[in-house]
Design a protein around this motif. Structure first.
Motif, PDB file in Angstrom:
ATOM      1  N   LYS A   1       6.116   7.932   1.795  1.00  0.00           N
ATOM      2  CA  LYS A   1       6.114   7.987   3.264  1.00  0.00           C
ATOM      3  C   LYS A   1       5.486   6.697   3.795  1.00  0.00           C
ATOM      4  O   LYS A   1       4.557   6.160   3.175  1.00  0.00           O
ATOM      5  CB  LYS A   1       5.278   9.183   3.741  1.00  0.00           C
ATOM      6  CG  LYS A   1       5.930  10.510   3.481  1.00  0.00           C
ATOM      7  CD  LYS A   1       5.147  11.585   4.214  1.00  0.00           C
ATOM      8  CE  LYS A   1       5.525  12.947   3.670  1.00  0.00           C
ATOM      9  NZ  LYS A   1       4.384  13.686   3.165  1.00  0.00           N
ATOM     10  N   TRP A   2       5.971   6.235   4.930  1.00  0.00           N
ATOM     11  CA  TRP A   2       5.484   4.965   5.489  1.00  0.00           C
ATOM     12  C   TRP A   2       3.976   5.000   5.710  1.00  0.00           C
ATOM     13  O   TRP A   2       3.272   4.018   5.462  1.00  0.00           O
ATOM     14  CB  TRP A   2       6.228   4.638   6.784  1.00  0.00           C
ATOM     15  CG  TRP A   2       5.625   3.426   7.468  1.00  0.00           C
ATOM     16  CD1 TRP A   2       5.004   3.388   8.679  1.00  0.00           C
ATOM     17  CD2 TRP A   2       5.555   2.086   6.947  1.00  0.00           C
ATOM     18  NE1 TRP A   2       4.562   2.124   8.955  1.00  0.00           N
ATOM     19  CE2 TRP A   2       4.890   1.291   7.901  1.00  0.00           C
ATOM     20  CE3 TRP A   2       6.001   1.483   5.767  1.00  0.00           C
ATOM     21  CZ2 TRP A   2       4.649  -0.058   7.726  1.00  0.00           C
ATOM     22  CZ3 TRP A   2       5.752   0.133   5.601  1.00  0.00           C
ATOM     23  CH2 TRP A   2       5.097  -0.624   6.559  1.00  0.00           C
ATOM     24  N   VAL A   3       3.462   6.174   6.132  1.00  0.00           N
ATOM     25  CA  VAL A   3       2.034   6.283   6.425  1.00  0.00           C
ATOM     26  C   VAL A   3       1.190   5.955   5.176  1.00  0.00           C
ATOM     27  O   VAL A   3       0.080   5.431   5.262  1.00  0.00           O
ATOM     28  CB  VAL A   3       1.692   7.673   7.021  1.00  0.00           C
ATOM     29  CG1 VAL A   3       1.855   8.776   5.993  1.00  0.00           C
ATOM     30  CG2 VAL A   3       0.311   7.690   7.642  1.00  0.00           C
ATOM     31  N   HIS A   4       1.744   6.222   3.999  1.00  0.00           N
ATOM     32  CA  HIS A   4       1.046   5.879   2.755  1.00  0.00           C
ATOM     33  C   HIS A   4       1.417   4.462   2.286  1.00  0.00           C
ATOM     34  O   HIS A   4       0.580   3.690   1.868  1.00  0.00           O
ATOM     35  CB  HIS A   4       1.406   6.867   1.635  1.00  0.00           C
ATOM     36  CG  HIS A   4       1.156   8.279   1.995  1.00  0.00           C
ATOM     37  ND1 HIS A   4       1.933   9.331   1.532  1.00  0.00           N
ATOM     38  CD2 HIS A   4       0.218   8.840   2.808  1.00  0.00           C
ATOM     39  CE1 HIS A   4       1.474  10.450   2.028  1.00  0.00           C
ATOM     40  NE2 HIS A   4       0.444  10.189   2.810  1.00  0.00           N
ATOM     41  N   LEU A   5       2.710   4.202   2.390  1.00  0.00           N
ATOM     42  CA  LEU A   5       3.243   2.943   1.869  1.00  0.00           C
ATOM     43  C   LEU A   5       2.663   1.717   2.585  1.00  0.00           C
ATOM     44  O   LEU A   5       2.517   0.648   2.003  1.00  0.00           O
ATOM     45  CB  LEU A   5       4.774   2.964   2.008  1.00  0.00           C
ATOM     46  CG  LEU A   5       5.534   1.972   1.142  1.00  0.00           C
ATOM     47  CD1 LEU A   5       5.324   2.307  -0.327  1.00  0.00           C
ATOM     48  CD2 LEU A   5       7.018   1.990   1.480  1.00  0.00           C
ATOM     49  N   LYS A   6       2.300   1.906   3.852  1.00  0.00           N
ATOM     50  CA  LYS A   6       1.807   0.755   4.632  1.00  0.00           C
ATOM     51  C   LYS A   6       0.525   0.165   4.027  1.00  0.00           C
ATOM     52  O   LYS A   6       0.241  -1.015   4.184  1.00  0.00           O
ATOM     53  CB  LYS A   6       1.594   1.137   6.092  1.00  0.00           C
ATOM     54  CG  LYS A   6       0.441   2.066   6.324  1.00  0.00           C
ATOM     55  CD  LYS A   6       0.299   2.361   7.792  1.00  0.00           C
ATOM     56  CE  LYS A   6      -0.883   3.313   7.986  1.00  0.00           C
ATOM     57  NZ  LYS A   6      -0.961   3.886   9.292  1.00  0.00           N
ATOM     58  N   TRP A   7      -0.240   0.970   3.296  1.00  0.00           N
ATOM     59  CA  TRP A   7      -1.463   0.462   2.670  1.00  0.00           C
ATOM     60  C   TRP A   7      -1.163  -0.505   1.521  1.00  0.00           C
ATOM     61  O   TRP A   7      -2.018  -1.243   1.075  1.00  0.00           O
ATOM     62  CB  TRP A   7      -2.335   1.616   2.154  1.00  0.00           C
ATOM     63  CG  TRP A   7      -3.014   2.303   3.290  1.00  0.00           C
ATOM     64  CD1 TRP A   7      -2.594   3.436   3.930  1.00  0.00           C
ATOM     65  CD2 TRP A   7      -4.194   1.872   3.963  1.00  0.00           C
ATOM     66  NE1 TRP A   7      -3.443   3.748   4.953  1.00  0.00           N
ATOM     67  CE2 TRP A   7      -4.438   2.802   5.001  1.00  0.00           C
ATOM     68  CE3 TRP A   7      -5.064   0.790   3.804  1.00  0.00           C
ATOM     69  CZ2 TRP A   7      -5.516   2.675   5.869  1.00  0.00           C
ATOM     70  CZ3 TRP A   7      -6.146   0.674   4.664  1.00  0.00           C
ATOM     71  CH2 TRP A   7      -6.366   1.608   5.686  1.00  0.00           C
ATOM     72  N   VAL A   8       0.047  -0.455   1.034  1.00  0.00           N
ATOM     73  CA  VAL A   8       0.472  -1.398   0.002  1.00  0.00           C
ATOM     74  C   VAL A   8       1.260  -2.542   0.647  1.00  0.00           C
ATOM     75  O   VAL A   8       1.010  -3.717   0.400  1.00  0.00           O
ATOM     76  CB  VAL A   8       1.353  -0.700  -1.061  1.00  0.00           C
ATOM     77  CG1 VAL A   8       1.868  -1.709  -2.071  1.00  0.00           C
ATOM     78  CG2 VAL A   8       0.575   0.403  -1.743  1.00  0.00           C
ATOM     79  N   ALA A   9       2.212  -2.147   1.522  1.00  0.00           N
ATOM     80  CA  ALA A   9       3.142  -3.135   2.075  1.00  0.00           C
ATOM     81  C   ALA A   9       2.458  -4.153   2.988  1.00  0.00           C
ATOM     82  O   ALA A   9       2.731  -5.353   2.891  1.00  0.00           O
ATOM     83  CB  ALA A   9       4.259  -2.416   2.828  1.00  0.00           C
ATOM     84  N   LEU A  10       1.536  -3.682   3.856  1.00  0.00           N
ATOM     85  CA  LEU A  10       0.919  -4.604   4.809  1.00  0.00           C
ATOM     86  C   LEU A  10       0.033  -5.654   4.106  1.00  0.00           C
ATOM     87  O   LEU A  10       0.214  -6.857   4.330  1.00  0.00           O
ATOM     88  CB  LEU A  10       0.122  -3.838   5.876  1.00  0.00           C
ATOM     89  CG  LEU A  10       0.990  -3.205   6.964  1.00  0.00           C
ATOM     90  CD1 LEU A  10       0.133  -2.414   7.946  1.00  0.00           C
ATOM     91  CD2 LEU A  10       1.783  -4.273   7.721  1.00  0.00           C
ATOM     92  N   PRO A  11      -0.904  -5.242   3.233  1.00  0.00           N
ATOM     93  CA  PRO A  11      -1.709  -6.269   2.549  1.00  0.00           C
ATOM     94  C   PRO A  11      -0.852  -7.228   1.737  1.00  0.00           C
ATOM     95  O   PRO A  11      -1.098  -8.433   1.702  1.00  0.00           O
ATOM     96  CB  PRO A  11      -2.621  -5.462   1.625  1.00  0.00           C
ATOM     97  CG  PRO A  11      -2.652  -4.099   2.196  1.00  0.00           C
ATOM     98  CD  PRO A  11      -1.339  -3.892   2.872  1.00  0.00           C
ATOM     99  N   LEU A  12       0.189  -6.688   1.084  1.00  0.00           N
ATOM    100  CA  LEU A  12       1.061  -7.523   0.261  1.00  0.00           C
ATOM    101  C   LEU A  12       1.756  -8.582   1.118  1.00  0.00           C
ATOM    102  O   LEU A  12       1.820  -9.761   0.752  1.00  0.00           O
ATOM    103  CB  LEU A  12       2.094  -6.628  -0.439  1.00  0.00           C
ATOM    104  CG  LEU A  12       2.830  -7.278  -1.588  1.00  0.00           C
ATOM    105  CD1 LEU A  12       1.882  -7.488  -2.758  1.00  0.00           C
ATOM    106  CD2 LEU A  12       4.003  -6.415  -2.036  1.00  0.00           C
TER     107      LEU A  12
END
Ligand SMILES: [Cu+2]
Length: 232
Positions: A55-66
């Motif tokens: 889910k984006w709400v979880h994935l954003k913690w990986v995608a944004l820093p990356l």
């Protein structure tokens, strides 16, 4: 705050600027990560759960820093590209061409003989502990770097100069020093038991002093040759 030793190299400021740029990016990344780790501590305790990451709400913690890290990397690469080309790829016309050889455990300096050309039979080799490498100020010094036995690394902090010496290879590097004085040459590769003895010096001199040093070196070398011939 002074982080670095003095800079007496024509390209030293560019290296320092790159260092500061990287320092700024990693400091920001460090602060954000620490804050993100601390926030849950001060929030009301929730039950731990397993996140599948779909889910984006979880994935954003990986995608944004990356994404942020990738952008910083590209900014560093874009800035570094020109510096790398200028310092590492374009060796300028040599005013002085000398050799540095790393051996367990000393820096050996090779000066061109009176023909003014390196790698000819009249080269003069200086292999003395704590000796000085003499170079003229404000001139392009091109150096052939070699290693006799194991890996060593020529490091001259005031010049922001660092190059690994690899057995079997000759690596060309250059610098131009802007201020006369005596500076340290170190080895920054753990190369054996007495690695710390590889502390020699760089003597940056004005043109006249350098010429005087060279003529004395030629003189000494001639005397040495003569005494060797007569003792045969
Ligand atoms: Cu060493």
């Amino acid at each position: 705050m002074k982080i670095f030793p003095d800079n007496i190299s024509t390209y030293g400021q560019e290296i320092d600027d790159l260092f500061y740029l990287i320092l700024i990016f990693v400091s920001i990344a460090f602060l954000i990560s620490i804050i993100a780790l601390l926030i849950p501590l001060f929030r009301k305790r929730e039950k731990a759960a397993y996140f599948t990451g779909d889910k984006w709400v979880h994935l954003k913690w990986v995608a944004l820093p990356l994404t942020l890290l990738a952008i910083s990397d590209f900014i560093i690469l874009a800035k570094e590209h020109g510096t790398w080309a200028r310092i590492e790829e374009q060796i300028p016309q040599a005013d002085v061409h000398i050799g540095i050889i790393g051996r367990q455990w000393n820096w050996v300096f090779v000066y061109p003989g009176q023909d003014n050309e390196l790698n000819t039979s009249d080269d003069i080799v200086v292999d003395e502990q704590n000796s000085e490498l003499h170079v003229p100020v404000n001139k392009n010094i091109v150096i052939d770097i070699r290693a006799k036995d194991v890996l060593h690394t020529v490091t001259i902090p005031v010049l922001r100069f660092k190059q690994m010496a690899i057995p079997g290879r000759t690596i060309m590097k250059w610098f131009q020093a802007t201020k006369p004085g005596k500076y340290e040459i170190q080895c920054s590769e753990i190369c054996g038991l007495l690695h710390s003895r590889m502390r020699n010096f760089l003597a940056v001199e004005d043109e006249n002093d350098y010429k005087k040093f060279l003529s004395e070196l030629y003189q000494q070398n001639k005397q040495l040759e003569n005494s060797l011939v007569s003792s045969k």
